[in-house]
Design a protein around this motif. Sequence first.
Motif, PDB file in Angstrom:
ATOM      1  N   GLN A 151     -16.156  23.440 -94.638  1.00 58.05           N
ATOM      2  CA  GLN A 151     -14.766  23.049 -94.885  1.00 58.05           C
ATOM      3  C   GLN A 151     -14.602  23.017 -96.398  1.00 58.05           C
ATOM      4  O   GLN A 151     -15.493  22.572 -97.116  1.00 58.05           O
ATOM      5  CB  GLN A 151     -14.465  21.645 -94.337  1.00 58.05           C
ATOM      6  N   GLU A 152     -13.469  23.471 -96.880  1.00 57.98           N
ATOM      7  CA  GLU A 152     -13.209  23.473 -98.316  1.00 57.98           C
ATOM      8  C   GLU A 152     -11.988  22.613 -98.625  1.00 57.98           C
ATOM      9  O   GLU A 152     -10.980  22.667 -97.916  1.00 57.98           O
ATOM     10  CB  GLU A 152     -12.970  24.895 -98.815  1.00 57.98           C
ATOM     11  N   TYR A 153     -12.095  21.810 -99.674  1.00 60.65           N
ATOM     12  CA  TYR A 153     -11.005  20.954-100.133  1.00 60.65           C
ATOM     13  C   TYR A 153     -10.848  21.171-101.635  1.00 60.65           C
ATOM     14  O   TYR A 153     -11.806  21.506-102.326  1.00 60.65           O
ATOM     15  CB  TYR A 153     -11.315  19.477 -99.864  1.00 60.65           C
ATOM     16  N   PHE A 154      -9.653  20.963-102.134  1.00 61.68           N
ATOM     17  CA  PHE A 154      -9.408  21.046-103.568  1.00 61.68           C
ATOM     18  C   PHE A 154      -8.743  19.743-103.977  1.00 61.68           C
ATOM     19  O   PHE A 154      -7.634  19.446-103.534  1.00 61.68           O
ATOM     20  CB  PHE A 154      -8.521  22.253-103.893  1.00 61.68           C
ATOM     21  N   VAL A 155      -9.443  18.961-104.786  1.00 62.73           N
ATOM     22  CA  VAL A 155      -8.975  17.624-105.142  1.00 62.73           C
ATOM     23  C   VAL A 155      -9.048  17.449-106.657  1.00 62.73           C
ATOM     24  O   VAL A 155     -10.137  17.518-107.241  1.00 62.73           O
ATOM     25  CB  VAL A 155      -9.847  16.531-104.469  1.00 62.73           C
ATOM     26  N   ASN A 156      -7.902  17.231-107.279  1.00 56.74           N
ATOM     27  CA  ASN A 156      -7.859  16.977-108.724  1.00 56.74           C
ATOM     28  C   ASN A 156      -8.697  17.975-109.516  1.00 56.74           C
ATOM     29  O   ASN A 156      -9.572  17.607-110.312  1.00 56.74           O
ATOM     30  CB  ASN A 156      -8.290  15.537-109.033  1.00 56.74           C
ATOM     31  N   SER A 157      -8.449  19.238-109.295  1.00 53.97           N
ATOM     32  CA  SER A 157      -9.112  20.351-109.994  1.00 53.97           C
ATOM     33  C   SER A 157     -10.591  20.506-109.670  1.00 53.97           C
ATOM     34  O   SER A 157     -11.319  21.174-110.405  1.00 53.97           O
ATOM     35  CB  SER A 157      -8.934  20.213-111.516  1.00 53.97           C
ATOM     36  N   ILE A 158     -11.057  19.883-108.597  1.00 54.79           N
ATOM     37  CA  ILE A 158     -12.458  20.016-108.178  1.00 54.79           C
ATOM     38  C   ILE A 158     -12.492  20.641-106.790  1.00 54.79           C
ATOM     39  O   ILE A 158     -11.825  20.169-105.865  1.00 54.79           O
ATOM     40  CB  ILE A 158     -13.178  18.650-108.155  1.00 54.79           C
ATOM     41  N   SER A 159     -13.259  21.715-106.646  1.00 57.38           N
ATOM     42  CA  SER A 159     -13.478  22.323-105.330  1.00 57.38           C
ATOM     43  C   SER A 159     -14.607  21.553-104.650  1.00 57.38           C
ATOM     44  O   SER A 159     -15.686  21.384-105.226  1.00 57.38           O
ATOM     45  CB  SER A 159     -13.883  23.791-105.481  1.00 57.38           C
ATOM     46  N   VAL A 160     -14.341  21.084-103.441  1.00 51.29           N
ATOM     47  CA  VAL A 160     -15.350  20.354-102.678  1.00 51.29           C
ATOM     48  C   VAL A 160     -15.630  21.140-101.403  1.00 51.29           C
ATOM     49  O   VAL A 160     -14.714  21.444-100.639  1.00 51.29           O
ATOM     50  CB  VAL A 160     -14.892  18.916-102.332  1.00 51.29           C
ATOM     51  N   PHE A 161     -16.901  21.463-101.204  1.00 50.70           N
ATOM     52  CA  PHE A 161     -17.333  22.204-100.026  1.00 50.70           C
ATOM     53  C   PHE A 161     -18.195  21.288 -99.173  1.00 50.70           C
ATOM     54  O   PHE A 161     -19.169  20.718 -99.662  1.00 50.70           O
ATOM     55  CB  PHE A 161     -18.138  23.448-100.437  1.00 50.70           C
ATOM     56  N   HIS A 162     -17.826  21.141 -97.910  1.00 52.66           N
ATOM     57  CA  HIS A 162     -18.557  20.287 -96.967  1.00 52.66           C
ATOM     58  C   HIS A 162     -19.193  21.199 -95.924  1.00 52.66           C
ATOM     59  O   HIS A 162     -18.488  21.873 -95.169  1.00 52.66           O
ATOM     60  CB  HIS A 162     -17.575  19.295 -96.336  1.00 52.66           C
ATOM     61  N   LEU A 163     -20.512  21.241 -95.909  1.00 59.76           N
ATOM     62  CA  LEU A 163     -21.246  22.109 -94.989  1.00 59.76           C
ATOM     63  C   LEU A 163     -22.005  21.274 -93.974  1.00 59.76           C
ATOM     64  O   LEU A 163     -22.464  20.175 -94.281  1.00 59.76           O
ATOM     65  CB  LEU A 163     -22.263  22.976 -95.749  1.00 59.76           C
ATOM     66  N   ASP A 164     -22.160  21.817 -92.783  1.00 59.33           N
ATOM     67  CA  ASP A 164     -22.956  21.175 -91.732  1.00 59.33           C
ATOM     68  C   ASP A 164     -23.868  22.238 -91.131  1.00 59.33           C
ATOM     69  O   ASP A 164     -23.410  23.203 -90.533  1.00 59.33           O
ATOM     70  CB  ASP A 164     -22.041  20.587 -90.666  1.00 59.33           C
ATOM     71  N   LEU A 165     -25.163  22.053 -91.302  1.00 62.75           N
ATOM     72  CA  LEU A 165     -26.142  23.044 -90.846  1.00 62.75           C
ATOM     73  C   LEU A 165     -26.816  22.641 -89.537  1.00 62.75           C
ATOM     74  O   LEU A 165     -27.810  23.244 -89.145  1.00 62.75           O
ATOM     75  CB  LEU A 165     -27.209  23.248 -91.940  1.00 62.75           C
ATOM     76  N   TYR A 166     -26.277  21.646 -88.839  1.00 63.09           N
ATOM     77  CA  TYR A 166     -26.898  21.122 -87.628  1.00 63.09           C
ATOM     78  C   TYR A 166     -27.177  22.208 -86.592  1.00 63.09           C
ATOM     79  O   TYR A 166     -28.227  22.220 -85.962  1.00 63.09           O
ATOM     80  CB  TYR A 166     -26.018  20.021 -87.022  1.00 63.09           C
ATOM     81  N   ARG A 167     -26.254  23.120 -86.412  1.00 64.83           N
ATOM     82  CA  ARG A 167     -26.385  24.119 -85.346  1.00 64.83           C
ATOM     83  C   ARG A 167     -27.274  25.306 -85.715  1.00 64.83           C
ATOM     84  O   ARG A 167     -27.511  26.179 -84.896  1.00 64.83           O
ATOM     85  CB  ARG A 167     -24.995  24.612 -84.935  1.00 64.83           C
ATOM     86  N   PHE A 168     -27.774  25.346 -86.941  1.00 67.53           N
ATOM     87  CA  PHE A 168     -28.639  26.453 -87.344  1.00 67.53           C
ATOM     88  C   PHE A 168     -30.042  26.235 -86.801  1.00 67.53           C
ATOM     89  O   PHE A 168     -30.662  25.204 -87.035  1.00 67.53           O
ATOM     90  CB  PHE A 168     -28.691  26.576 -88.874  1.00 67.53           C
ATOM     91  N   GLU A 169     -30.538  27.218 -86.094  1.00 67.89           N
ATOM     92  CA  GLU A 169     -31.885  27.125 -85.534  1.00 67.89           C
ATOM     93  C   GLU A 169     -32.937  27.698 -86.476  1.00 67.89           C
ATOM     94  O   GLU A 169     -34.117  27.420 -86.332  1.00 67.89           O
ATOM     95  CB  GLU A 169     -31.932  27.838 -84.182  1.00 67.89           C
ATOM     96  N   THR A 170     -32.498  28.522 -87.410  1.00 66.02           N
ATOM     97  CA  THR A 170     -33.432  29.102 -88.376  1.00 66.02           C
ATOM     98  C   THR A 170     -33.075  28.617 -89.766  1.00 66.02           C
ATOM     99  O   THR A 170     -31.962  28.151 -90.015  1.00 66.02           O
ATOM    100  CB  THR A 170     -33.402  30.646 -88.349  1.00 66.02           C
ATOM    101  N   GLU A 171     -34.005  28.745 -90.655  1.00 67.17           N
ATOM    102  CA  GLU A 171     -33.851  28.312 -92.033  1.00 67.17           C
ATOM    103  C   GLU A 171     -32.736  29.091 -92.733  1.00 67.17           C
ATOM    104  O   GLU A 171     -32.640  30.305 -92.611  1.00 67.17           O
ATOM    105  CB  GLU A 171     -35.184  28.571 -92.733  1.00 67.17           C
ATOM    106  N   LEU A 212     -21.399  19.320-100.515  1.00 61.80           N
ATOM    107  CA  LEU A 212     -22.019  18.281 -99.683  1.00 61.80           C
ATOM    108  C   LEU A 212     -22.584  18.963 -98.448  1.00 61.80           C
ATOM    109  O   LEU A 212     -21.837  19.606 -97.704  1.00 61.80           O
ATOM    110  CB  LEU A 212     -20.977  17.229 -99.286  1.00 61.80           C
ATOM    111  N   ILE A 213     -23.900  18.830 -98.227  1.00 55.87           N
ATOM    112  CA  ILE A 213     -24.547  19.564 -97.141  1.00 55.87           C
ATOM    113  C   ILE A 213     -25.203  18.603 -96.160  1.00 55.87           C
ATOM    114  O   ILE A 213     -26.187  17.927 -96.492  1.00 55.87           O
ATOM    115  CB  ILE A 213     -25.617  20.537 -97.689  1.00 55.87           C
ATOM    116  N   GLU A 214     -24.631  18.533 -94.954  1.00 60.04           N
ATOM    117  CA  GLU A 214     -25.261  17.773 -93.876  1.00 60.04           C
ATOM    118  C   GLU A 214     -26.396  18.594 -93.281  1.00 60.04           C
ATOM    119  O   GLU A 214     -26.286  19.807 -93.169  1.00 60.04           O
ATOM    120  CB  GLU A 214     -24.232  17.453 -92.783  1.00 60.04           C
ATOM    121  N   TRP A 215     -27.477  17.923 -92.922  1.00 62.23           N
ATOM    122  CA  TRP A 215     -28.654  18.570 -92.338  1.00 62.23           C
ATOM    123  C   TRP A 215     -29.251  19.580 -93.323  1.00 62.23           C
ATOM    124  O   TRP A 215     -29.645  20.682 -92.956  1.00 62.23           O
ATOM    125  CB  TRP A 215     -28.332  19.218 -90.980  1.00 62.23           C
TER     126      TRP A 215
END
Length: 135
Positions: free
Chosen positions: A50-70, A91-94
């Motif tokens: 998910q990508e957000y843009f807040v006060n001139s900062i790009s914020v990327f929220h990732l979730d790797l839970y469903r990845f079975e491989t590296e 921000l990277i979950e898992w």
Amino acid sequence: MKQALGRGNCIVGLKGGLGAGKTTFTRALLYAMGLDKNEPVTSPTFTYIQEYFVNSISVFHLDLYRFETEVRDLEDLGLDLDYVNGTYIVLIEWFERLSANLQKQLTHTLEFQEGPSDIPSRSSDDYRRILLVSK
């Protein structure tokens, strides 16, 4: 925390089990940074990013839970930080599913733990301890 991450250009690993509060933390951080509270912040479990843009900062929220491989390259997820114009926070979950080489690029990790049961007014279900590790 907001000030440390608000400087941007950082990659943060979020560690904790299912329901530990990783997405809740992300939502609170985005709202504290100034994201409109009417804009939903949801887990990217099925969209991966998910990508957000807040006060001139790009914020990327990732979730790797469903990845079975590296995951060996963030570009495989559609994220090429070389093309981000300006300041960013990732921000990277898992994050444990990242290759060892990518894990070395993390600037911080946040570990979400159950809170102590010795706090009389709170149960461990509604209290979390967050451990910040800066590299």
